[in-house]
Design a protein around this motif. Structure first.
Motif, PDB file in Angstrom:
ATOM      1  N   SER A 148       2.716  -2.684  12.596  1.00 20.66           N
ATOM      2  CA  SER A 148       2.228  -3.558  13.638  1.00 20.66           C
ATOM      3  C   SER A 148       0.736  -3.762  13.455  1.00 20.66           C
ATOM      4  CB  SER A 148       2.494  -2.930  15.002  1.00 20.66           C
ATOM      5  OG  SER A 148       1.877  -3.710  15.993  1.00 20.66           O
ATOM      6  N   ASN A 149       0.208  -4.848  14.013  1.00 20.54           N
ATOM      7  CA  ASN A 149      -1.247  -4.974  14.051  1.00 20.54           C
ATOM      8  C   ASN A 149      -1.747  -5.150  15.481  1.00 20.54           C
ATOM      9  OD1 ASN A 149      -0.797  -7.743  14.596  1.00 20.54           O
ATOM     10  ND2 ASN A 149      -0.678  -8.140  12.406  1.00 20.54           N
ATOM     11  N   PHE A 150      -0.869  -4.861  16.430  1.00 24.34           N
ATOM     12  CA  PHE A 150      -1.277  -4.964  17.838  1.00 24.34           C
ATOM     13  C   PHE A 150      -0.668  -3.804  18.608  1.00 24.34           C
ATOM     14  CE2 PHE A 150      -0.082  -6.474  22.143  1.00 24.34           C
ATOM     15  CZ  PHE A 150      -1.365  -6.570  22.661  1.00 24.34           C
ATOM     16  N   GLN A 204      -6.354 -11.364   6.404  1.00 23.72           N
ATOM     17  CA  GLN A 204      -6.157  -9.984   5.965  1.00 23.72           C
ATOM     18  C   GLN A 204      -6.083  -9.124   7.212  1.00 23.72           C
ATOM     19  OE1 GLN A 204      -5.330  -9.244   2.913  1.00 23.72           O
ATOM     20  NE2 GLN A 204      -5.542 -11.428   2.482  1.00 23.72           N
ATOM     21  N   LYS A 205      -4.909  -8.603   7.492  1.00 24.17           N
ATOM     22  CA  LYS A 205      -4.712  -7.830   8.720  1.00 24.17           C
ATOM     23  C   LYS A 205      -4.666  -6.342   8.392  1.00 24.17           C
ATOM     24  CE  LYS A 205      -3.948 -11.144  11.797  1.00 24.17           C
ATOM     25  NZ  LYS A 205      -4.729 -11.269  13.011  1.00 24.17           N
ATOM     26  N   VAL A 206      -5.106  -5.538   9.320  1.00 30.68           N
ATOM     27  CA  VAL A 206      -4.971  -4.094   9.157  1.00 30.68           C
ATOM     28  C   VAL A 206      -3.650  -3.687   9.805  1.00 30.68           C
ATOM     29  CG1 VAL A 206      -6.007  -1.872   9.678  1.00 30.68           C
ATOM     30  CG2 VAL A 206      -7.460  -3.865   9.269  1.00 30.68           C
ATOM     31  N   LEU A 207      -2.785  -3.052   9.033  1.00 30.50           N
ATOM     32  CA  LEU A 207      -1.474  -2.681   9.558  1.00 30.50           C
ATOM     33  C   LEU A 207      -1.474  -1.221   9.997  1.00 30.50           C
ATOM     34  CD1 LEU A 207       0.703  -4.362   6.822  1.00 30.50           C
ATOM     35  CD2 LEU A 207       0.419  -5.133   9.163  1.00 30.50           C
ATOM     36  N   ALA A 208      -0.720  -0.962  11.055  1.00 32.08           N
ATOM     37  CA  ALA A 208      -0.588   0.413  11.533  1.00 32.08           C
ATOM     38  C   ALA A 208       0.872   0.818  11.466  1.00 32.08           C
ATOM     39  CB  ALA A 208      -1.093   0.517  12.965  1.00 32.08           C
TER      40      ALA A 208
END
Lengths: 304, 372
Positions: free
Chosen positions: B271-273, B354-358
């Motif tokens: 997720s990124n949120f 470019q997203k940071v994924l968690a």
């Protein structure tokens, strides 16, 4: 010893077929009497499910009460559906109008219109997403039967479908209203001449058929835990295929065809990608129409 | 002579009309938003509209040199309808930029129109790899499968998984899940022993699940949205299968938990949120959202829509006072470190964010950051 995998697939197929059969019974009954497809049957199914859902969220009644509320909603829906979409096309009682295909087939469109209005109205009120259900109402607790895993819902749906089929056969063959339904389905004009109240008979058929549709909706909804406004469409298509395969007006034929359909779909998943499993239903429809135009079980003269 | 006067008058009138256009643009900048508001996927479009309205209200309340308005059009997630809307937006001279559509399929169909007519298009969710390759006019605010798949494959390989069954919906997006994951898995030394697509909206997954069970993988990798996801997880649970299930950020929605209940426990996804993040911007968005949704939490998709609208507005602010389709596109392309609720967004040269994924795992009916 048979591979338990195939036994499991067979069980899944029968359970799937049962959910189609539940819907096909009411569908076929209405077709048998009017000789016309009721396109709003899928929405009656949805109304049954939503009536149950509303009852559950409002007063959390016991399971049987939910079922009966859904049945009552189905009966009311069937009654109104007949009033709105079918009765206006029977207002001329002269022989030419009664025999007119155009008058009869107009109800294809009027029932389709009702189905669209109902579906969109439900979307406006409830939103088009799947409605969350309290988990204690869901009927999908696993039941282990040897190597095969079933769910409580499979047994309930089987029981209800069997009871519905038996009850319907009893009603059609042994009661006066059943006799008049059979008379109207065989020859509406003749039935009218011998003094049968055809309007009342048709209303009865709608009420009975729609009650069964609503029962199917709430049971399948609780079984899968998936209640949403467009839920009636796919089962409607499958029930239609089962009805055509069964010979259009034979209720036992439709039930058997529904089971064949379910088992073929689950078995087909073994050999085909599941994305293609729907092809089985449509393939059967085409094959039946080409090779058995009167259906697999439709050779007899007796209707309904 | 009279003729010439007339001609001059005409020219003057045209000039005045032309002057009037930038004068008008100074007051209001208009975007189009194509999204499904009815039909099977209406719930997503309704959420996007709600998120866009929050972003709009905030901006228009502020002391800005212009206001923004959005024209919403219902595409029903139908590609033909999407193309019709695209034509309509392109013909509307007020509209300088378009948001949407929801699915990759519809976004890509409409993108052909935007490409030919030169209209910037920013989709909050179209994650098919080919979408941004259509032309320089296409942008998106979602991590693509090209980014998520290697991330997930590395996660699985790191958890000691050797064999994987992959199942995804039969759409452009679903196929990109399968294809990019297959490539990433090969690189990480995972063995894909089962691969299949299913039709969206399939109610009964049990046949496929038994088939997966027979293949006996160490883990199942899935590409689905929350409704299909809830059905799949419930039926996996019902059939007593304990194989770990991994998924993409597309399944990240509080509705998944609501629909699947305890069957969702153990699901791992990216997720990124994170709605419970302490970040003040996130807190603000979640509060606004809850106020409009009877207290329900937003999922990742509405958050992406909220950011997409704000990215578009920020680009318009930079382009102001000369906001045209071309200048808006150029400013969008320059977006760098936009601070959104879905993390910082920078468009690279291919207009990919470019997203940071968690890593997230469902535990006790909640999405919680997964331990390494």
């Amino acid at each position: 010893m048979i591979d338990p995998y195939y036994l499991q697939q067979l069980a899944i197929g029968l359970s799937l077929g049962m959910t189609y059969a539940l819907m096909a019974i009411g569908f076929t009954l209405i077709f048998g009497v009017l000789n016309v497809v009721n396109f709003a049957h899928g929405e009656v199914y949805t109304i049954g499910a939503f009536a149950g859902l509303v009852a559950i969220t409002a007063f959390a009644p016991p399971f049987l009460a939910v079922l009966f509320l859904a049945l009552a909603a189905g009966a009311a829906a069937g009654f109104s559906l007949e009033r709105i979409a079918f009765r206006p096309f029977r207002r001329f009682t002269d022989e030419a109008s009664l025999k007119s295909r155009a008058m009869r087939e107009s109800t294809l469109l009027s029932s389709l219109a009702v189905s669209i209005v109902v579906r969109e109205a439900l979307e406006i009120v409830f939103g088009s997403e799947m409605q969350p259900l309290p988990f204690e109402y869901m009927i999908n607790a696993p039941v282990q039967a040897g190597p095969v895993t079933l769910a409580t819902g499979d047994l309930i749906i089987f029981g209800v479908a069997a009871a519905m089929l038996a009850g319907l056969q009893y009603m059609l063959k042994r009661t006066r209203i059943g006799l008049s339904i059979r008379a109207v389905s065989n020859n509406p004009l003749g039935a009218r001449y011998v003094g049968i109240n055809t309007d009342r008979t048709i209303v009865m058929t709608f009420v009975v058929g729609s009650t069964m549709g609503a029962a199917a909706g709430i049971l399948v909804g609780l079984y899968y835990g998936a209640i949403f406004p467009a839920m009636g469409f796919i089962p409607g298509v499958k029930a239609f295929v089962a009805m055509v395969m069964g010979g259009l007006s034979s209720i036992p034929g439709a039930v058997i065809s529904a089971l064949i359909l379910g088992v073929s779909e689950s078995m087909a998943t073994t050999f085909l990608a599941s994305g293609w499993a729907d092809m089985v239903a449509y393939g059967f429809l085409i094959l039946t129409l080409v090779f058995f135009p009167s259906g697999l079980f439709g050779a007899g003269r007796e209707r309904v | 002579m009279r003729m010439r006067t007339f001609a001059l008058a005409t020219i003057a009138a045209f000039a005045a009309a032309n002057l009037a256009v930038p004068a008008l643009a100074r007051d209001t900048v208009t975007f189009g938003y194509q999204l499904p508001l009815t039909g099977d996927t209406a719930q997503y479009g309704q959420d996007f509209r709600k998120a866009a309205e929050i972003a709009l209200e905030e901006f228009n309340k502020g002391d800005k040199p212009f206001t923004v308005s959005i024209v919403f059009e219902d595409s029903r997630s139908d590609a033909k309808e999407g193309v019709n809307i695209a034509r309509k937006f392109v013909d509307d001279r007020r509209i300088v930029g378009v948001l949407g559509d929801f699915t990759s399929t519809v976004s890509m169909a409409a993108a052909q129109v935007y490409k030919n007519e030169g209209m910037p298009q920013l989709s909050q969710t179209a994650s098919h790899p080919d979408y941004t390759k259509i032309s320089e006019w296409q942008f998106r605010n979602i991590a693509t499968q090209a980014q998520e798949s290697p991330f997930n494959a590395a996660w699985m390989a790191g958890s000691g998984i050797k064999t994987v069954a992959v199942i995804a919906e039969q759409t452009d997006w679903g196929q990109s899940v399968v294809n990019t994951f297959a490539a990433a898995a090969r690189e990480k030394g995972l063995n894909i022993i089962f691969q299949e697509n299913f039709n969206r909206g399939l109610k009964d997954f049990r046949s496929v699940i038994s088939k997966i069970q027979r293949a006996n993988p160490d883990a199942i990798y899935t590409g689905f949205f929350y409704e299909d996801g809830a059905q799949f997880l419930k039926q996996v649970h019902q059939m007593g299968i304990r194989t770990p299930v991994y998924s993409t950020s597309a399944a990240y929605s509080p509705k998944l938990l609501e629909l699947a209940g305890e069957a969702a426990n153990g699901l791992r996804l990216t997720s990124n949120f994170l709605p419970n993040s302490p970040d003040p911007d996130v807190r603000h968005f979640v509060e606004e959202w809850k106020a409009r949704s009877n207290g329900a939490e937003p999922g990742q998709f509405p958050a992406q829509a909220y950011d997409a609208v704000r990215i578009m507005i920020a680009a318009a602010e930079r382009a102001h006072p000369d906001v045209t389709r071309r200048s808006l596109r150029d400013e969008l392309a320059k977006t760098t470190d936009f601070p959104g609720v879905t993390g910082k967004t920078t468009f690279d040269a291919d207009r990919e964010p470019q997203k940071v994924l968690a890593k997230v795992e469902v535990t006790g009916g909640q999405f919680v950051p997964a331990g390494e």
